[in-house]
Design a protein around this motif. Structure first.
Motif, short mmCIF file in Angstrom:
data_model
loop_
_atom_site.label_atom_id
_atom_site.label_comp_id
_atom_site.label_asym_id
_atom_site.label_seq_id
_atom_site.Cartn_x
_atom_site.Cartn_y
_atom_site.Cartn_z
N GLU A 50 45.35 41.31 39.91
CA GLU A 50 44.98 40.66 38.65
C GLU A 50 43.58 41.06 38.22
O GLU A 50 42.64 41.12 39.02
CB GLU A 50 45.05 39.15 38.82
N ASP A 51 43.46 41.33 36.93
CA ASP A 51 42.16 41.61 36.31
C ASP A 51 41.54 40.27 35.91
O ASP A 51 42.14 39.50 35.16
CB ASP A 51 42.34 42.52 35.09
N SER A 52 40.36 40.02 36.42
CA SER A 52 39.74 38.73 36.19
C SER A 52 39.39 38.48 34.74
O SER A 52 39.23 37.32 34.31
CB SER A 52 38.46 38.60 37.06
N PHE A 53 39.31 39.52 33.94
CA PHE A 53 38.94 39.35 32.53
C PHE A 53 40.16 39.21 31.62
O PHE A 53 40.01 39.11 30.40
CB PHE A 53 38.12 40.56 32.06
N SER A 54 41.36 39.24 32.18
CA SER A 54 42.57 39.20 31.34
C SER A 54 43.35 37.89 31.46
O SER A 54 44.46 37.80 30.93
CB SER A 54 43.50 40.35 31.73
N ASN A 55 42.80 36.92 32.21
CA ASN A 55 43.48 35.63 32.37
C ASN A 55 44.86 35.80 32.99
O ASN A 55 45.81 35.12 32.61
CB ASN A 55 43.60 34.89 31.04
N ARG A 58 46.99 40.96 32.86
CA ARG A 58 46.87 42.42 32.99
C ARG A 58 46.40 42.77 34.40
O ARG A 58 45.60 42.05 34.99
CB ARG A 58 45.89 42.96 31.96
N GLN A 60 44.61 45.38 37.25
CA GLN A 60 43.43 46.23 37.23
C GLN A 60 43.77 47.70 36.97
O GLN A 60 42.88 48.49 36.68
CB GLN A 60 42.67 46.12 38.56
N HIS A 84 40.20 44.66 44.74
CA HIS A 84 39.97 45.91 43.99
C HIS A 84 41.21 46.79 44.07
O HIS A 84 41.72 47.05 45.16
CB HIS A 84 38.75 46.65 44.55
#
Length: 1144
Positions: A50-55, A58, A60, A84
């Motif tokens: 999980e991408d931390s900026f996409s809630n 999305r 990584q 990562h």
């Protein structure tokens, strides 16, 4: 859908026709490429991180949650402990589903190649596909362009550098291939280059795009598991995070590391591929260019620098950014910077970078500078080669220059050929017959020489009769190259010299073409050992090769290096003028004519230098038989080449005058010669002066009678007597057929003509050593020989007809017409006269002009004549009257004979006529028709206006132009024709017809019975051997060197050369000014850095002198401008102390 028929030729040369459709062809291509998915892979994300900026929506890798497979979403435990995302750990390889050909919709260009591949793919596999399947040429220089990515605007000077300098490299250009940033600029530069060069040079510049698969816009259009041939690619407006492919690129390698919308995934594979390419062949060079305007925009540069430290870099950036590179790159000497203000061209700087990089390579077996020399030859930068590679610091061996010499010859770069010769390359060791065939192999088949060689190849195939032998146009192994060139030169040079190269294949020089081809087919079955033999005359072989391709500068250089310069220049003139006659394209014909004229002028000028130095040697130069040119002489070659300007030289005319007068003094009065011919004992008096004072009676006799001028005077006198006798027979003594006639005078005339026929037979079939057909063709080429054949044929026809009563009048008419032909033959005799000769030339050209006038006159005359006859007479069946009134009467109108009474019905016409059709059919004169008489009068006025004013004045103007044009060069024309007449009378027997029969009998006894060779030919062909021949050749070479030195001195004194030298000096000054500006800029930067360092060090010392807990009340100094390599350490220390004191 229409069907397509494909012709397939099998190994046994049987041709099969396959009927198929475009769909079938596409399936065949796909089936042929079906192995690619088994060999190449793509990468697919297998773990959702999980991408931390996409809630949580999305991964990584850049893809959305919904686009991931269920397997990637199912492993929640693994995803929870991973912070990562890594391509090698969290993605897997699957068979690629995007490969084939790419068609850009609406671009209208050739298809490009594309391939989706994993970031861990072996570069050797990809390189094999590019070379073997995509047919991309072997690169000699790979230029990798990095930096300048994204939407940032590229500076205008960078665009100009790419357009003017980069595409000159003739190499592979590797960029991202995307339609943005520097990749777009490179594509536009290649596009502009493609519109300015030929298709051959276009294929040398191969732009290749290596881009991340996840960054390509509309990439799903390329997906097809079976391959796309082609895939239609539509370019839309660019969305955020992606970019479309550029349609100016030849191939695309779309590197897939499993990410979407992420940059940098292709950097690793790109570096491995570039490294692999550079190691494939010693001749392949790798040079990288970094284009960036700020360090923040050069992340790819940073990554690439960290990975590869062994290749030269050329940075197109500001000097302030150099610290970013120097702090990473280990080999600082391999870094060069190109500034927009630099005086050198971009390609010059690039080549210098490669040369400097070669100094760091150590090679025991090969010269490390060989590859840079090849690049200099490819770019045609002889100035860089002289200054950097041939300055005396590099030890060049023969093996180092060999391949570059071949490249320079094939690509028409004579300056490099001269450079290699001046630096130790021995042309004798270099040029073998095998290499010469390779050079002929490089001749374009679209050129005139290539077309002629193709024609001779077809003859070669026909003569092989199905035998097993190679029949390629320039088949090196079979030796066809040399025999085809021999046939080509034989056709172009004619009978001037012996054929070239026949001795290599054991073919006799005098054999016919058919026998020669059969002999070649037989010889080629054996081993062709001659191919490894050194060329006998290498510079002459290269001269012929260059002349056949109309390469002026190369041919002139070979001429300068070749011996026998006068004859060689005339030979080049002859070949070029023959080629220009065969050439149909005006653009190709004019350069041939200009180069031929230049060679003629060079031969004239060199001979002028020889004549001014020593006249006697120059005479030998003109008549010497050349071993180099197959026993040809300068006079013979100049005559065949139509070198009128060369013949106009005083030295040539002086030699001809010596031959014309023989051993008698020049300027002897003609009446003395005529009187001596009538009274031969006067030879032994002082009436005629001779050059050699020999007391022998026989010698004095030969000196008089063997002179061409004596033969000429005798033929003129006897020819006038012949015409007088002919006229007497026709006018006075022409008796009826036998038994009453002919008269005795007519029998004398018959015998006289018989002796003339014997002389023509001797001139045609006995003189010379050529074959019967060759001598016959040579005889027919002369216009006056055709006159002789016509006159003799008419005389024989008239003689046969006058012997019978039923054809007596016809025979007499033929003989009367024949008298006119014999009389016109006087024109050729008087061509030797200095005043009459040029006028005869003018008359001949005016006769040619008159034919065009007669064509227009015949069209207008027939148009008027038919209309006039039809309007005047409604019905007139008499062909005789119709012909006279349609053609003859209008022709007389031109000269003022106009029957007004007949044409104008208003006038009284005293002629018995009738309107009765019966009487008209019986031959009675018909009466005129008065209904259209007004139209007849108008037509008469128009006819007289057009003919007497327009056409006649047009003819006069044409004659005036011809006269003025020929009159300017009348002396040159006369001197040229004088040679033919002197040769003719030099070869004639001593006596003239009818006494010439005695000379013929004497010749038969000497040649056939006594086998005594003729000595008269030595005046036009001198055979020198041994020391004397070498002495003459050396003397001619020395005079040629004097001529070239004088021409070089004159050239240096011209305004153009002075301007060129001034330009070079000005360029040097500009370069020095640029260097001064660069030094000034560096000094200012250094001064600013020193000020910053001084203030920073003062601040540090003050901070250290105080307590660690107490901060300095003085603020940290700020630097003006950008940090450089000198201030980095100071800057870091200052930052450390400002944030934490000694504890930090």
């Amino acid at each position: 859908m229409g069907a397509i028929r494909i012709r397939v030729q099998t190994a046994d040369k049987n041709i099969k026709v396959i009927r198929t459709t475009p769909v079938h062809i596409q399936r065949l291509v796909k089936r042929k490429s079906s192995w690619i998915p088994n060999l190449l892979k793509k990468r697919v994300c297998t773990t959702f991180v999980e991408d931390s900026f996409s809630n949580g929506g999305r991964c990584q890798c850049g893809a959305t949650r919904d686009s991931h497979p269920s397997v990637a979403l199912g492993d929640y435990f693994s995803a929870a402990i991973v912070s990562h995302w890594d391509s090698t750990q969290h993605s897997s390889e699957q068979p690629t589903d995007a490969y084939g050909e790419l068609e850009f919709a609406g671009a209208g260009k050739r298809h490009s190649y594309f391939l989706r591949l994993s970031s861990t793919t072996d570069p050797s596999v990809v390189f094999d596909i590019m070379r073997q399947h995509w047919k991309l040429g072997q690169p000699n220089l790979v230029v990798s362009v990095v930096g300048g990515e994204g939407k940032s605007k590229v500076k205008s000077w960078v665009r100009e550098v790419l357009r003017q300098g980069l595409v000159k490299a003739a190499s592979w250009i590797i960029t991202s291939g995307l339609k943005e940033g520097i990749g777009k600029c490179v594509g536009e530069a290649v596009r502009d280059h493609a519109t300015a060069v030929s298709s051959v040079n276009l294929n040398k510049v191969v732009p290749i795009g290596i881009a991340p698969w996840g960054m390509v816009q509309n990439r799903l259009q390329l997906v097809d598991p079976e391959g796309s041939f082609p895939a239609k690619y539509f370019v839309h407006s660019t969305s955020r995070g992606t970019c479309s492919l550029d349609n100016n690129y030849k191939a695309f390698l779309l590197v897939d590391d499993g990410t979407e919308g992420r940059k940098g995934g292709e950097v690793g594979f790109r570096g491995r591929l570039e490294d692999y390419i550079s190691r494939q062949r010693p001749g392949t060079k790798l040079n990288r260019m970094a284009l960036c305007s700020s360090y923040a925009g050069s992340r790819n540069v940073h990554d690439t620098l960290e990975r590869q430290n062994e290749y030269p870099w050329l940075l197109m950036m500001h000097s302030g950014l150099l610290v970013c590179v120097l702090s990473i790159y280990q080999n600082k000497d391999l870094i060069s910077i190109y500034h927009a203000e630099g005086a050198d061209d971009f390609d010059t700087v690039m080549l210098k970078v490669l040369v400097q990089a070669s100094k760091h390579r150590v090679s025991v077996t090969t010269n490390p500078y060989v590859d840079e020399l090849k690049l200099a030859v490819t770019w045609n930068r002889v100035d860089i080669a002289k200054s950097e590679l041939f300055s005396g610091n590099i030890d060049w061996k023969y093996e180092d220059l060999e391949e570059s010499m071949t490249d320079a010859l094939e690509n028409d770069k004579p300056q490099f050929v001269r450079l290699f010769i001046d630096n130790g390359l021995n042309i004798v060791n270099y040029l073998t017959y095998s290499r010469l065939e390779g050079l002929y192999d490089s001749i374009s088949k679209t050129s005139q020489a290539g077309k002629l060689l193709q024609h001779f190849l077809e003859e070669r195939i026909n003569e092989s009769n199905g035998q097993t032998c190679h029949v390629s146009l320039y088949e090196v192994r079979s030796g066809n190259g040399q025999i085809l060139v021999s046939l080509l030169l034989e056709d172009l040079l004619g009978e001037v010299c012996l054929p070239f190269y026949r001795y290599l294949l054991k073919v006799e020089a005098a054999s016919t073409r058919r026998k020669a081809l059969k002999k070649v087919c037989k010889t080629l079955k054996e081993e062709c050992s001659y191919r490894q033999v050194m060329c006998k005359h290498p510079w002459l072989c290269l001269f012929l090769w260059a002349v056949l391709q109309n390469r002026g500068e190369m041919a002139i250089f070979c001429w300068e290096m070749c011996g026998e310069s006068v004859l060689t220049a005339l030979g080049g003139c002859k070949i070029l003028r023959e080629l220009s006659k065969l050439e149909t394209e005006t653009d190709a014909k004019l350069p041939m004519k200009e180069l031929a004229t230049k060679f003629e002028c060079m031969a004239h000028d060199v001979f002028s230098t020889c004549y001014q130095t020593k006249a006697n040697y120059s005479y030998k130069l003109l008549i010497r038989k050349s071993n180099l040119w197959g026993d040809a002489t300068c006079l013979k070659m100049a005559m065949a080449a139509d070198a009128r300007y060369f013949f106009s030289h005083d030295g040539v005319q002086s030699l001809l005058s010596q031959i014309w007068w023989g051993d008698m003094e020049r300027g002897t009065e003609l009446w003395k010669l005529a009187l001596t011919m009538i009274i031969p004992p006067l030879i032994y008096t002082n009436l005629i002066n001779f050059k050699s004072k020999q007391p022998f009676w026989v010698s004095r006799w030969k000196q008089f009678w063997y002179a061409p001028v004596t033969s000429f005077i005798g033929n003129v006198v006897t020819y006038f007597l012949f015409l007088f006798l002919y006229a007497y027979v026709l006018l006075v003594d022409f008796k009826p057929p036998p038994p009453e006639g002919p008269a005795v005078s007519e029998y004398v005339l018959y015998f006289w003509v018989f002796t003339i026929v014997c002389e023509e037979i001797r001139e045609t079939f006995i003189v010379g050593s050529k074959k019967f057909c060759q001598r016959l063709m040579l005889y027919v080429q002369d216009v006056w020989n055709k006159f002789d054949v016509l006159a003799i044929s008419l005389f024989i026809a008239g003689l046969c007809c006058r012997m019978f009563s039923w054809s007596f009048n016809t025979g007499r008419g033929i003989l009367c017409m024949d008298y006119m032909v014999f009389t016109l033959r006087l024109i050729h005799i008087f061509a030797i006269h200095r005043q009459l000769g040029p006028k005869i030339i003018i008359l001949g050209k005016m006769i040619k002009d008159a034919f065009f006038f007669l064509f227009f006159l015949a069209v207008w005359l027939s148009a008027y004549g038919v209309a006039n006859q039809a309007l005047l007479y409604q019905y007139d069946p008499s062909p005789d009257r119709a012909f006279r009134r349609v053609l003859y009467r209008p022709y007389l109108h031109i000269f003022g004979q106009i029957p007004v009474e007949e044409i104008d019905t208003g006038k009284y016409w005293d002629r018995d006529c009738t309107d009765n059709l019966t009487l008209i059919n019986e031959g009675k004169e018909p009466c005129r028709d008065t209904s259209h008489n007004w139209l007849v009068v108008i037509l008469l006025v128009i006819f007289l206006l057009v003919t007497n004013i327009l056409l006649v004045n047009l003819l006069i103007a044409t004659f005036s132009y011809t006269f003025s044009k020929v009159q300017e060069h009348s002396d040159t024309y006369w001197k040229f024709q004088r040679y033919n007449l002197i040769v003719e009378y030099h070869s004639r027997p001593t006596l003239a017809p009818p006494f010439i029969i005695l000379s013929h009998i004497n010749l038969l006894i000497k040649r056939l019975l006594r086998k005594v060779p003729s000595t008269k030919h030595h005046r036009f062909a001198l055979e020198l051997k041994g020391r004397e021949a070498n002495k003459l050749v050396k003397w001619e070479t020395f005079q040629k060197e004097n001529f070239l030195a004088l021409e070089s001195k004159k050239r240096r004194g011209t305004d153009s050369e002075r301007l060129k030298r001034m330009t070079v000096k000005l360029d040097g000054v500009i370069k020095q000014v640029g260097e001064i500006r660069d030094v000034d800029r560096r000094l200012r930067t250094l001064e600013s850095d020193m000020e910053f360092c001084t203030s920073s060090l003062v601040w540090i010392m003050e901070s250290l002198s105080q307590s660690s807990t107490v901060k300095s009340p003085k603020a940290h100094p700020t630097r003006k401008g950008k940090p450089a390599s000198v201030t980095i350490l100071t800057y870091i220390l200052a930052q450390c102390f400002s944030t934490g004191g000694s504890q930090k």
